[in-house]
Design an enzyme around this catalytic site. Structure first.
Site, PDB file in Angstrom:
ATOM      1  N   ASP A 105       0.875  -1.177   0.000  1.00  0.00           N
ATOM      2  CA  ASP A 105       0.000   0.000   0.000  1.00  0.00           C
ATOM      3  C   ASP A 105       0.914   1.230   0.000  1.00  0.00           C
ATOM      4  OD1 ASP A 105       0.876   0.325   2.611  1.00  0.00           O
ATOM      5  OD2 ASP A 105      -1.119   0.293   3.524  1.00  0.00           O
ATOM      6  N   HIS A 106       0.306   2.410   0.167  1.00  0.00           N
ATOM      7  CA  HIS A 106       1.082   3.660   0.082  1.00  0.00           C
ATOM      8  C   HIS A 106       2.056   3.828   1.248  1.00  0.00           C
ATOM      9  CE1 HIS A 106      -2.925   4.146   1.837  1.00  0.00           C
ATOM     10  NE2 HIS A 106      -2.296   4.800   2.791  1.00  0.00           N
ATOM     11  N   CYS A 162       2.954  -3.414   3.932  1.00  0.00           N
ATOM     12  CA  CYS A 162       2.116  -2.264   4.294  1.00  0.00           C
ATOM     13  C   CYS A 162       2.754  -1.671   5.550  1.00  0.00           C
ATOM     14  CB  CYS A 162       0.643  -2.652   4.467  1.00  0.00           C
ATOM     15  SG  CYS A 162       0.266  -3.718   5.873  1.00  0.00           S
ATOM     16  N   THR A 176       2.359  -2.193   8.763  1.00  0.00           N
ATOM     17  CA  THR A 176       2.750  -3.235   9.717  1.00  0.00           C
ATOM     18  C   THR A 176       2.952  -4.604   9.058  1.00  0.00           C
ATOM     19  OG1 THR A 176       0.428  -3.763  10.080  1.00  0.00           O
ATOM     20  CG2 THR A 176       1.443  -2.170  11.600  1.00  0.00           C
ATOM     21  N   GLY A 177       2.462  -4.767   7.854  1.00  0.00           N
ATOM     22  CA  GLY A 177       2.433  -6.077   7.196  1.00  0.00           C
ATOM     23  C   GLY A 177       1.206  -6.876   7.585  1.00  0.00           C
ATOM     24  N   VAL A 178       0.476  -6.389   8.581  1.00  0.00           N
ATOM     25  CA  VAL A 178      -0.635  -7.169   9.127  1.00  0.00           C
ATOM     26  C   VAL A 178      -1.875  -7.120   8.226  1.00  0.00           C
ATOM     27  CG1 VAL A 178      -2.246  -7.360  11.062  1.00  0.00           C
ATOM     28  CG2 VAL A 178       0.169  -6.953  11.505  1.00  0.00           C
ATOM     29  N   HIS A 188       8.170 -25.326   7.059  1.00  0.00           N
ATOM     30  CA  HIS A 188       7.156 -26.096   7.790  1.00  0.00           C
ATOM     31  C   HIS A 188       5.728 -25.785   7.362  1.00  0.00           C
ATOM     32  CE1 HIS A 188       9.924 -27.014  11.505  1.00  0.00           C
ATOM     33  NE2 HIS A 188      10.478 -27.331  10.341  1.00  0.00           N
ATOM     34  N   HIS A 229       5.032 -32.278   7.754  1.00  0.00           N
ATOM     35  CA  HIS A 229       4.498 -30.923   7.610  1.00  0.00           C
ATOM     36  C   HIS A 229       3.398 -30.872   6.547  1.00  0.00           C
ATOM     37  CE1 HIS A 229       7.645 -29.658  10.251  1.00  0.00           C
ATOM     38  NE2 HIS A 229       8.576 -30.103   9.419  1.00  0.00           N
ATOM     39  N   ARG A 286      -0.001 -31.503   8.034  1.00  0.00           N
ATOM     40  CA  ARG A 286      -0.491 -30.351   8.817  1.00  0.00           C
ATOM     41  C   ARG A 286      -0.931 -29.199   7.918  1.00  0.00           C
ATOM     42  NH1 ARG A 286       4.649 -31.393  12.686  1.00  0.00           N
ATOM     43  NH2 ARG A 286       3.701 -33.068  13.899  1.00  0.00           N
TER      44      ARG A 286
HETATM   45  C1  RB5 Z   1      -2.077   2.479   6.506  1.00  0.00           C
HETATM   46  O1  RB5 Z   1      -2.006   3.656   7.231  1.00  0.00           O
HETATM   47  C2  RB5 Z   1      -1.900   1.300   7.430  1.00  0.00           C
HETATM   48  O2  RB5 Z   1      -3.052   1.098   8.170  1.00  0.00           O
HETATM   49  C3  RB5 Z   1      -1.526   0.067   6.660  1.00  0.00           C
HETATM   50  O3  RB5 Z   1      -0.377   0.307   5.928  1.00  0.00           O
HETATM   51  C4  RB5 Z   1      -1.234  -1.202   7.444  1.00  0.00           C
HETATM   52  O4  RB5 Z   1      -0.367  -0.967   8.488  1.00  0.00           O
HETATM   53  C5  RB5 Z   1      -2.397  -1.976   7.841  1.00  0.00           C
HETATM   54  O5  RB5 Z   1      -2.303  -3.083   8.391  1.00  0.00           O
END
Ligand code: RB5
Length: 153
Positions: free
Chosen positions: A8-9, A65, A67-69, A98, A133, A136
């Protein structure tokens, strides 16, 4: 390998580092963007990469992104995708060996460029070990088809 990458940005520069690392290791990399200054919601690009990997058009996917989350959660909604968020190389390597992870996400606000490149390199160098693995990972795949009420034993 054929690698598709997107972010993302919040992670444009980190994505470019990750793509550069993969290319320097001899992989063929397709970069879906976004360009600097262009805003893209992370679920959009997480899903794009997930679909392209699940379809077999690409072997593996890279995402970034803030956090990558968020972007990994989006990718994991695509059947067949096992996306992981990693902030260090050990988990990245083991997730290939794994868990047969097929998408790696990194957080630009969490990990610096040097460490991100190391994480990408370890992930790309590792191979799924199969054997115990595989069973699983099969149980994970089964979860894609069970109903909300079903229990998996
Ligand atoms: C964008 O501000 C932010 O929320 C996104 O990049 C990311 O961290 C979401 O998980």
């Amino acid at each position: 390998m054929r690698i598709v990458i997107a972010s993302d940005h919040a992670a444009v520069e980190l994505r470019q580092e990750m793509a550069d690392e993969a290319r320097s290791l001899g992989h063929e990399v397709t970069d879906l963007g976004p360009a600097p200054g262009e805003a893209v919601d992370y679920p959009v690009n997480g899903a794009k990469v997930g679909r392209l990997v699940a379809s077999g058009e690409y072997d593996l996917g890279l995402l970034a992104c803030g956090t990558g989350v968020g972007i990994s959660i989006a990718a994991n909604k695509v059947p067949g995708i096992r996306a992981v968020v990693c902030s260090e190389p050990y988990s990245a390597k083991l997730s290939r060996q794994h868990n047969d992870s097929n998408v790696l996400a990194v957080g630009a606000r969490v990990v610096g460029p040097g460490l991100a490149r190391m994480i990408v390199a370890e992930w790309l160098a590792a191979e799924f070990e199969g054997g115990r693995h595989a069973r699983r990972v099969g149980l994970i795949t089964d979860l894609e088809t069970v109903t909300r009420d079903a229990s998996v034993s």
